[in-house]
Design a protein around this motif. Structure first.
Motif, PDB file in Angstrom:
ATOM      1  N   GLN A  53       0.832  -1.202   0.000  1.00 52.99           N
ATOM      2  CA  GLN A  53       0.000   0.000   0.000  1.00 52.99           C
ATOM      3  C   GLN A  53       0.868   1.254   0.000  1.00 52.99           C
ATOM      4  N   PHE A  54       1.956   1.230   0.758  1.00 51.74           N
ATOM      5  CA  PHE A  54       2.872   2.376   0.749  1.00 51.74           C
ATOM      6  C   PHE A  54       3.442   2.593  -0.648  1.00 51.74           C
ATOM      7  N   VAL A  55       3.842   1.515  -1.310  1.00 46.51           N
ATOM      8  CA  VAL A  55       4.416   1.629  -2.655  1.00 46.51           C
ATOM      9  C   VAL A  55       3.406   2.250  -3.615  1.00 46.51           C
ATOM     10  N   ARG A  56       2.155   1.817  -3.533  1.00 46.57           N
ATOM     11  CA  ARG A  56       1.127   2.362  -4.426  1.00 46.57           C
ATOM     12  C   ARG A  56       0.896   3.847  -4.182  1.00 46.57           C
ATOM     13  N   GLU A  57       0.909   4.249  -2.925  1.00 44.81           N
ATOM     14  CA  GLU A  57       0.506   5.606  -2.576  1.00 44.81           C
ATOM     15  C   GLU A  57       1.646   6.615  -2.553  1.00 44.81           C
ATOM     16  N   PHE A  58       2.884   6.162  -2.336  1.00 35.67           N
ATOM     17  CA  PHE A  58       3.968   7.119  -2.102  1.00 35.67           C
ATOM     18  C   PHE A  58       5.161   6.969  -3.040  1.00 35.67           C
ATOM     19  N   THR A  59       5.037   6.134  -4.052  1.00 39.62           N
ATOM     20  CA  THR A  59       6.132   6.020  -5.014  1.00 39.62           C
ATOM     21  C   THR A  59       5.600   6.265  -6.421  1.00 39.62           C
ATOM     22  N   ALA A  60       6.522   6.562  -7.307  1.00 38.19           N
ATOM     23  CA  ALA A  60       6.196   6.730  -8.724  1.00 38.19           C
ATOM     24  C   ALA A  60       7.226   5.946  -9.526  1.00 38.19           C
ATOM     25  N   GLU A  61       6.991   5.840 -10.805  1.00 42.12           N
ATOM     26  CA  GLU A  61       7.918   5.096 -11.653  1.00 42.12           C
ATOM     27  C   GLU A  61       9.300   5.738 -11.611  1.00 42.12           C
ATOM     28  N   ASP A  62      10.296   4.912 -11.352  1.00 41.46           N
ATOM     29  CA  ASP A  62      11.695   5.345 -11.293  1.00 41.46           C
ATOM     30  C   ASP A  62      11.985   6.303 -10.134  1.00 41.46           C
ATOM     31  N   SER A  63      11.106   6.368  -9.140  1.00 43.62           N
ATOM     32  CA  SER A  63      11.390   7.238  -7.992  1.00 43.62           C
ATOM     33  C   SER A  63      12.471   6.606  -7.121  1.00 43.62           C
ATOM     34  N   GLU A  64      13.298   7.440  -6.538  1.00 44.07           N
ATOM     35  CA  GLU A  64      14.392   6.968  -5.701  1.00 44.07           C
ATOM     36  C   GLU A  64      13.921   6.772  -4.265  1.00 44.07           C
ATOM     37  N   SER A  65      14.537   5.816  -3.612  1.00 44.94           N
ATOM     38  CA  SER A  65      14.168   5.509  -2.235  1.00 44.94           C
ATOM     39  C   SER A  65      14.616   6.628  -1.298  1.00 44.94           C
ATOM     40  N   THR A  66      13.980   6.680  -0.132  1.00 53.67           N
ATOM     41  CA  THR A  66      14.314   7.675   0.886  1.00 53.67           C
ATOM     42  C   THR A  66      14.373   6.986   2.245  1.00 53.67           C
ATOM     43  N   ASP A  67      14.860   7.708   3.238  1.00 51.24           N
ATOM     44  CA  ASP A  67      14.883   7.157   4.599  1.00 51.24           C
ATOM     45  C   ASP A  67      13.482   6.787   5.066  1.00 51.24           C
ATOM     46  N   LEU A  68      12.491   7.578   4.675  1.00 52.46           N
ATOM     47  CA  LEU A  68      11.112   7.281   5.058  1.00 52.46           C
ATOM     48  C   LEU A  68      10.672   5.944   4.479  1.00 52.46           C
ATOM     49  N   ALA A  69      10.914   5.731   3.200  1.00 53.65           N
ATOM     50  CA  ALA A  69      10.503   4.482   2.553  1.00 53.65           C
ATOM     51  C   ALA A  69      11.215   3.289   3.171  1.00 53.65           C
TER      52      ALA A  69
END
Length: 399
Positions: A53-69
């Motif tokens: 659910q986090f991936v669906r709501e808070f990421t986009a294509e080719d988005s880079e990871s963050t400390d939050l993720a």
């Protein structure tokens, strides 16, 4: 009262006066930071029940990871089941604005949160804001990350920082070095600090190993551990290594200051090896004691709402004592309170002494409660000495 005209049998339901008090949940966490898709759900407390659910709501294509993720992923890997995510956006502040309801202020209306963390934010302003948030609510504990560069100078973790590590909301990697890296403590034990950072696979790029804040791992361990048990001596699932390998002596010095260390053991893996808060007061030294009181206090507040506007006299007092005592007895039987009997584990007092006429005239009902929480066995000591063995006794012949 009902009127009966036809002969027969009638049944009336009566209140027994029993209002059971239930233990509130303590497993819901809240994370604040920058999401991989920095513009999604901006400054909105969004509930996530799993990593997908986090991936669906808070990421986009080719988005880079963050400390939050990375921390949300670690939370679910280590036993977490539900969390709220606040994306403050690039350049945004975790502290937030009260009028605009941003940052930490997004969480104020949400009652179910019991754990809060801002993964990777180690500046003094943010950590002070987390501490203040928890102390004001009195039902949340904050998990703090040690500064990322603390491993370069362990002695800095032994001194309380007297100046800003960075501007409010800035990431620790961008912060200039300061003399002291130990956050100021919370006298009532609402904050806990963990060191060092954890090396783990990036959940959005599994082939890459990255340094990850420990707060996400610890939030998951908190969530799956009963509040009266210390969230320690548990394996960090997903941990591949540590950014710093502590010695026994180094941990001893840090543990005394309330810094919870994460250690790597050859036969038992990477484990959290500390369970202290940043409080200088002995009664709030351990995380489980603070979490137990948080849960008990909130449970009592919610479980006794029925008393509001009831006649303030002996019948009400006896009902409150009975219901609270039943709740605490169940808590004692679960192992959360020490003592061989309930009388040794707690007391509940609500009578003329706690409620004299002037208190009643002020519209108040005062109940005094004392509980004896269990505390962890932090130091296991075996006292061993040499023994010559039993000396056989020679039988004596009859004279």
């Amino acid at each position: 009262m009902a009127t009966y005209l036809t002969p027969g049998v009638y049944i009336e339901e009566l209140s027994t006066g029993s209002n059971s008090i239930e233990m509130v949940g303590s497993e819901v966490a809240a994370f604040l930071g920058v999401a991989p898709a920095a513009n999604k759900h901006l400054n909105e407390a969004f509930a996530c029940n799993n990593w997908q659910q986090f991936v669906r709501e808070f990421t986009a294509e080719d988005s880079e990871s963050t400390d939050l993720a990375r921390s949300v992923y670690a939370f679910f890997c280590n036993g977490g089941s539900r969390c709220y995510v606040v994306n403050v956006g690039k350049g945004g502040s975790v502290v937030g604005d009260a009028r605009k309801r941003t940052g930490l202020y997004c969480l104020e209306p949400i009652d179910e949160i019991a754990i809060v963390a801002a993964p990777g934010y180690t500046d003094k302003t943010t950590q002070e804001a987390l501490k203040t948030f928890c102390e004001n609510r009195q039902d949340v504990v904050a998990i703090l990350d040690a500064a990322r560069d603390a491993e370069k100078n362990i002695d800095a973790l032994k001194q309380v920082g007297s100046e800003e590590a960075s501007d409010a909301g800035a990431k620790p990697a961008d912060a200039p070095a300061v003399k002291g890296l130990l956050p100021s403590g919370s006298d009532r034990g609402f904050t806990a600090l963990y060191f060092p950072w954890v090396v783990a696979a990036d959940p959005l790029n599994p082939l890459q190993k990255v340094a990850t804040p420990p707060s996400g791992f610890m939030a998951g361990i908190y969530a799956k551990t009963d509040v009266h048990k210390a969230p320690a001596n548990q394996v960090l699932n997903g941990a591949l290594g540590l950014t710093y390998m502590l010695t026994h002596q180094e941990q001893g010095e840090l543990n005394r200051l309330g810094v919870n260390c994460i250690r790597s053991f050859p036969t038992s893996g990477i484990r959290v090896w500390g369970a202290r808060t940043l409080s200088s007061r002995s009664e709030w030294r351990y995380v489980n004691v603070r979490r137990l009181f948080n849960s008990v206090e909130e449970s009592l507040a919610k479980g006794t709402l029925w008393t509001v506007f009831e006649p303030n006299e002996r019948i009400l007092w006896n009902s409150v004592v009975r219901n609270v005592s039943a709740f605490l007895t169940r808590l004692w039987r679960s192992g959360a309170l020490k003592g061989a009997t309930p009388e040794q584990a707690f007391f509940v007092k609500c009578d003329e002494e706690t409620n004299p006429q002037e208190v009643i005239d002020a519209g108040q009902l005062i109940i005094e409660i004392g509980i004896a929480p269990v505390k962890p066995a932090e130091f296991i000591i075996f006292r061993i000495g040499q023994w010559a063995g039993a000396t056989p006794v020679e039988p004596q012949s009859a004279a």
